[in-house]
Every structure is written in C-alpha cells, then in structure tokens.
Design an enzyme around this catalytic site. Sequence first.
Site, mmCIF file in Angstrom:
data_model
loop_
_atom_site.group_PDB
_atom_site.id
_atom_site.type_symbol
_atom_site.label_atom_id
_atom_site.label_comp_id
_atom_site.label_asym_id
_atom_site.label_seq_id
_atom_site.Cartn_x
_atom_site.Cartn_y
_atom_site.Cartn_z
ATOM 1 C CB VAL A 41 -49.873 58.719 -34.543
ATOM 2 C CG1 VAL A 41 -50.602 58.504 -33.230
ATOM 3 C CG2 VAL A 41 -49.351 57.406 -35.084
ATOM 4 C CG ASP A 176 -59.099 74.157 -33.560
ATOM 5 O OD1 ASP A 176 -58.772 73.379 -34.485
ATOM 6 O OD2 ASP A 176 -59.271 73.786 -32.384
ATOM 7 C CG LEU A 477 -32.346 18.756 -35.463
ATOM 8 C CD1 LEU A 477 -32.336 18.464 -33.976
ATOM 9 C CD2 LEU A 477 -32.323 20.261 -35.717
ATOM 10 C CB ALA A 480 -30.630 13.620 -37.464
ATOM 11 C CE LYS A 482 -30.042 15.895 -42.624
ATOM 12 N NZ LYS A 482 -29.316 16.094 -41.342
ATOM 13 C CB SER A 550 -34.881 20.426 -46.171
ATOM 14 O OG SER A 550 -35.059 19.146 -45.650
#
Length: 637
Positions: A41, A176, A477, A480, A482, A550
């Site tokens: 920088v 310089d 979730l 849930a 599943k 997943s």
Amino acid sequence: MTDVTDEPIYKTDALIAEDIDRYLDVHQHKSMLRFITCGSVDDGKSTLIGRLLYDSKMIFEDQLAALEADSKRVGTQGQEIDFALLVDGLAAEREQGITIDVAYRFFTTEKRKFIVADTPGHEQYTRNMVTGASTADLAVILVDARKGILTQTRRHSYLCHLLGIRNIVLAVNKMDLVGYDQAVFNRIVMTYRAFASEIGITHFLAIPISGFKGDNITGPSDNTPWYKGPSLIEHLETVEVDQAADRARPFRMPVQWVNRPNLDFRGFSGLIATGTVKPGDAIRVLPSGKTSTISRIVTLDGDLDEAVAGQSVTLCFADEIDCSRGDVIAIADSPPQAADQFEATIVWMADEEMLPGRSYWLKIGTQTVSASVQAPKYQVNVNTMEHLAAKTLDLNAIGVANLSTDKPVVFEPYADNRALGGFILIDKISNATVAAGMLHFSLRRAQNVHWQPTDIGREHHAALKNQQPAVLWFTGLSGAGKSTIANLVEKKLARMNRHTFLLDGDNVRHGLNRDLGFTDADRVENIRRVGEVAKLMTDAGLIVITAFISPFRSERDMVRQMMRPGEFVEIFIDTPLAEAEARDVKGLYKKARAGELKNFTGIDSPYEAPENPEIRIDTTGMSAEEAAEAIVARLIP
C-alpha cells in the site's frame, strides 16, 4: 523571380491521407506489452502510471484540466499534479488515497504499445491483483525506499512468479525521500535478491526511481549518477516477451464459437493459444480425438496463409467432424492430454473459506465442467515459503490440492501453457468466482482407472423390479420429522411392492461416515458419499429414500447432478426452527444452546432452505402419517 520548392507549403488531402495511413500502419504493427504494477500500500503504483501517461502525452487537454482541478482540491503536499488521480477512478480510492480495483490504462511510445494494470496493494484485495497479473507479460514491483521489502512485496512477487510472469522489474520508488542514497537502494536490492532466489525468480532488473519527481522514468536522472542501467520506459520498450516462445510451441486453439452463418459455411472460431497453423495441416479435436485437416483460415480481412499465437481466427476443416465450444483444436501428431484428476495450486479469492468436496464450476479456457477440490496438501506461507498443514483455504490463502472433474478436461501444465493450464472456480449458487488456480499435472489414477463395461445395466435392473429408479431426498432441520416421514413413505411403497432402500443420516454415520464430524467441510463430504451410494442404488433399480439435514443447496444440487433427469426428488420438510426446537426429541437443541454441541444446524451453523423443491411438506398443519400419504400420492398418482 519565382521561388520553387520541392515540397508544397500546404499538403493536399491525398498527402495528408498518406501520412495518416503511414502512421496507422506503423502503429498497427507495433508490438504490445501488457504489464502490471504491484507492491504494498502507498508504494506509488498509481502515481507511477500517471507519470507514464503524462510523460507519453496520453492525456487529453480536458483530462489534464480536470486532473489539475482535482489535484488542487485534494491538495497533496503542494504537488502541482497528483498523477495517481489519473488512475484511481473509484470514489473510495480517491477518498482513502489507495487503489481498490484493477485499473487498466493504454499508452504508446514510438517503439511499442502498452496496456498497464494498476493493481491494489491491500492484502484484502489480493484477488484483484491476481486478476491483473493473469494476462501480464511483465511486472513492475514497487518498493518504498523508506520502508524496504514488506509482506505484500513478497506476496505479490510470489504470485507473479506463480502466474508465470518471468520479466520482473524491482522499482525502488520515492528515492527523493531518502536523498537518492545508493546505500539504501543497494540494501533493498540485496534483500529482495535473497528472497527472490528462494521462490525461483532468477533474474530481475532493479531501477531507482521517483514517480513524484520523474527520476529514471523516461530517461536517466542527474540525481542518480551511480545508476548506469536503463530508465523504466527504455526497458519496457525493449524487453523481450514470450510471444516468440508461444509461437514455437505446438499448435493449440480452444474453440470459443461454432461459426455457422448459413448452410454453406461451417467454421470454428477462437484465439490461438500457442503455435502456428496453415491450410493443409493435420489437426486433432480433443477430447474426442477426431482428426481432419485445415481447409481455410478465415478472418474479417480475408483468408490467411498462416495464423500464429495471439490471433483470433476461424478454422474450417476438410472433413465433417464433431467440434463444439470447449473443444481444443491441436496439431495431430502432438496433442495435449485430457484427464479428470489433477494436482493444482489454488489462490482462494472468496470471503467464505473453501469447503473440500463441494462442487464448483471449473472454467479453463473455453471449457466449463463441474469440479470438486480435496482438502489441501499444504498451504504456502509467502513470507517464509514454508508448507503449512491446512484443512481448508481462506481469503487470499495459497495452497496445493488435488481436484477432480466430472468429465475429462483438455489441459497442459500452466508452466507450459497459460490458456490450457490456468482455471477459475465459480460458486454454483452465487455464480461468484471463488478461486484461481494453476494445473501442475494429471494424477496417475486419472489415466489408470477406467470404467468397466457390464452386460447387465440399470435398465435391466429396473425392468426386473417393474419400477422407475428414483432418489427421494428428504431435507430439513433436525427435529423436523424427516426420518419419521421417510420411514412411513417406505412402508407405504413396500405395501405397493416397490423395491426401496432407506438411507438415514444417523444410521449412515455409524458405518460409512463414522469418520466425519459436523464441520461444514465434513457435512459436504457426508452428503457427497451418500450421493455416490444413492447413485449406485439407482443403478440397481431401487427407489432410494434418504433422510439428511443436508443444510447446503450446493451439495443437494451436486447429488441432483449425479442422477439422471427426473430421478432426483427433493422433499423439503418445512418446519420452523421454533417448532423443531420445541420437539427436541434427542435433546440436541438444548445442548447446542448451552454451547455443548458445536456446528449445530439452525443454531451456530446455517441451513439453506430449498428454493424450488419438487415437494414441500408443512408439518405444522399435518401429521407424519398425512405427510407420508401426500408424498406417496404425488409420486404414484
């Protein structure tokens, strides 16, 4: 007595036109040098480029007036003109006095044309610097004479060498401000030479300069009588670039476009990466391996007798063979390789860390394939060149890893061919570029492991079971429902004499995936393995039912891509977090809230809900039995 001169005082329109044509012809045939300025920088990169543009008279009067006005407004230490403002175009850059984006500028001298990229110095913008360096023939690495060699000097030097830039200029700027002290210059050059030799930079040119004062920019400076080398612009005008080397390599042209304007013409357009080609040359199209000969080389200005690296042309074949975008046309007796597994150096460019096993788009030349990256073999410390152990790569990290693609890629090592060895990785969901990389070589197993043909295929397996294979992918979730709903669906399908198999998340982690934890990277690998197993089961003709959180869309999409069209059915068990947590059958949410369970989905790890699932089940409005009945009714009307 009348004066007679050989030249008319006023040129005719014809003579003026001749002068213009002569100038344009000379300008058109000048060689082109692409270079970048880089470093830490406030090393003066933008000021240097502004000075080059100003001294080469590439600034229009209105630009100069605006520049002078901006310089007075900014008021930089009494400097009459702030040359950096020519390049720093973004408002944020002018406010902060830094470069953020890559700024490209064109200028020309009597001997050569130039395209220069001003690249940012901040570490967080290293990815921008990689973009600018990817097409450069030369790098001007600036060093503030007061500060010497810094971390970004080392990082940018390493990246330039990694990206194949072999012409390096070490520009020690702001001389310089140190009184043009030769001892300061020599000390910086000695330090840089020691570092450069460690990373493989065997040759570089060091020049003491002042972008502010113009010392050694366009000519020798009286302030540095001890420096006997060329000025910066003299070196840029005379340095040899790799165009001749590219032309000496075997012919390669990635196909960018199939040119078919009418039924009487069919050609294949692209930019020649390496080598030369003539009508009558025998060529090979990869990866198919089909061969033919070149019948014509077509351009907008007419047919050519020869085309070379760097030219954009349309090639016509003597034979009707398949060739499409992404294919590579090569000389027949020396074609490149094609493979699907590689070792590569990767520069990670995304804020989110790399997830090993995740599927990304890999773009190399005009080829785009699906690819996944394994955990890094090591990460490179650019300060010490140490190889550090790493499980992933975060922003601006550089590492070496293996990657695999879903189909063979035509390639050459990056050291031999940038066009066929350099690639980018693109996130499939956001479409953002997340990494740049350089291929080293193909892995031996890519050449030694082949598909074994079998006489009994998936169609036969499915016919025996009198059903269409499918993957019913339950996601949602924890808590849930599943697993409960998936189990009921399988029971209903079994009563209908359907051949099924249920892959449950918890059950799989007792065996196949017992070595995986719950980090984001492990979750990705968990789903990848399950997807591969599900694919094998559909080949056996089964209806596969899976119940996994997943949490990431990318991995669910990865499994979808593994399957044949229509075989992947995403079933979103849509239960609000509060409802799932209220059930908390396993007590996991309670542990996660107490900090006893890390990386728990919905608490301290994200869940990305499906955007367009095939089936959505709202469990707040129906029982598990009703949900299973609705799913089966949708699948088997």
